[in-house]
Design a protein around this motif. Structure first.
Motif, PDB file in Angstrom:
ATOM      1  N   ALA A 157       6.126   8.028  64.945  1.00 31.61           N
ATOM      2  CA  ALA A 157       4.789   7.529  65.254  1.00 31.61           C
ATOM      3  C   ALA A 157       4.737   6.009  65.135  1.00 31.61           C
ATOM      4  CB  ALA A 157       3.759   8.181  64.335  1.00 31.61           C
ATOM      5  N   ALA A 158       5.308   5.470  64.065  1.00 31.69           N
ATOM      6  CA  ALA A 158       5.313   4.021  63.885  1.00 31.69           C
ATOM      7  C   ALA A 158       6.083   3.331  65.005  1.00 31.69           C
ATOM      8  CB  ALA A 158       5.908   3.662  62.529  1.00 31.69           C
ATOM      9  N   GLY A 185       1.723   7.781  69.987  1.00 30.41           N
ATOM     10  CA  GLY A 185       2.043   7.511  68.587  1.00 30.41           C
ATOM     11  C   GLY A 185       0.982   8.060  67.649  1.00 30.41           C
ATOM     12  N   ILE A 186      -0.283   7.907  68.032  1.00 34.82           N
ATOM     13  CA  ILE A 186      -1.377   8.457  67.228  1.00 34.82           C
ATOM     14  C   ILE A 186      -1.313   9.978  67.214  1.00 34.82           C
ATOM     15  CG2 ILE A 186      -3.891   8.687  67.090  1.00 34.82           C
ATOM     16  CD1 ILE A 186      -4.019   5.812  68.254  1.00 34.82           C
ATOM     17  N   LEU A 187      -0.997  10.569  68.360  1.00 32.91           N
ATOM     18  CA  LEU A 187      -0.876  12.025  68.453  1.00 32.91           C
ATOM     19  C   LEU A 187       0.255  12.550  67.567  1.00 32.91           C
ATOM     20  CD1 LEU A 187      -1.924  14.584  69.873  1.00 32.91           C
ATOM     21  CD2 LEU A 187      -0.227  14.149  71.652  1.00 32.91           C
ATOM     22  N   VAL A 188       1.386  11.876  67.587  1.00 37.32           N
ATOM     23  CA  VAL A 188       2.505  12.269  66.729  1.00 37.32           C
ATOM     24  C   VAL A 188       2.111  12.148  65.254  1.00 37.32           C
ATOM     25  CG1 VAL A 188       4.847  11.612  66.001  1.00 37.32           C
ATOM     26  CG2 VAL A 188       4.302  11.771  68.423  1.00 37.32           C
ATOM     27  N   MET A 189       1.381  11.087  64.922  1.00 34.65           N
ATOM     28  CA  MET A 189       0.925  10.913  63.540  1.00 34.65           C
ATOM     29  C   MET A 189      -0.030  12.032  63.137  1.00 34.65           C
ATOM     30  SD  MET A 189       1.328   9.096  60.859  1.00 34.65           S
ATOM     31  CE  MET A 189       2.026   7.542  61.293  1.00 34.65           C
ATOM     32  N   MET A 190      -0.871  12.479  64.067  1.00 32.52           N
ATOM     33  CA  MET A 190      -1.794  13.582  63.769  1.00 32.52           C
ATOM     34  C   MET A 190      -1.064  14.909  63.601  1.00 32.52           C
ATOM     35  SD  MET A 190      -4.967  12.726  66.368  1.00 32.52           S
ATOM     36  CE  MET A 190      -5.136  14.431  66.746  1.00 32.52           C
TER      37      MET A 190
END
Length: 118
Positions: A23-24, A71-76
């Protein structure tokens, strides 16, 4: 039994570590691409949210905003995958109480995420 718990803990920590780094990396890549972009694009205020159906086409075009959204989706999804691994590890350990709680948490997470993703 102790060895299985250590393996589960290792799987969970690896999921959190890999998910966070992916994500980062996607967020930094999208931000870097947006700094060098010449055409203005809709920012977060103009977008209705992260949706898989709205994300695929801009991703294929290589739009920086879409990469940031990915990236936000992966973090979620990273904590969700952690709950999935925990639920199945509790099932393998035959700990039905914690497995039921983990599956309940998983259903709550699915109920809140799916409407926003579709």
């Amino acid at each position: 039994m102790r060895n299985r718990k250590e393996k589960t803990l290792s799987y969970v920590s690896n999921i959190l570590l890999i998910g966070s780094f992916c994500a980062a990396g996607l967020l930094v890549l999208g931000l870097g691409m947006s700094l060098f972009q010449t055409q203005p694009q809709d920012g977060p205020a103009g977008s209705p949210g992260i949706s898989l159906s709205r994300l695929t086409e801009p991703l294929l075009r290589g739009e920086p905003t879409a990469i940031i959204n990915l990236g936000i989706l992966v973090m979620m999804l990273t904590p969700f995958l952690r709950v999935v691994v925990a639920a199945f590890s509790f099932l393998m350990e035959k700990d039905s109480t914690y497995a039921a709680v983990a599956f309940g948490v998983m259903l709550i997470l699915l109920a809140t995420m799916l409407p926003n993703l579709l």
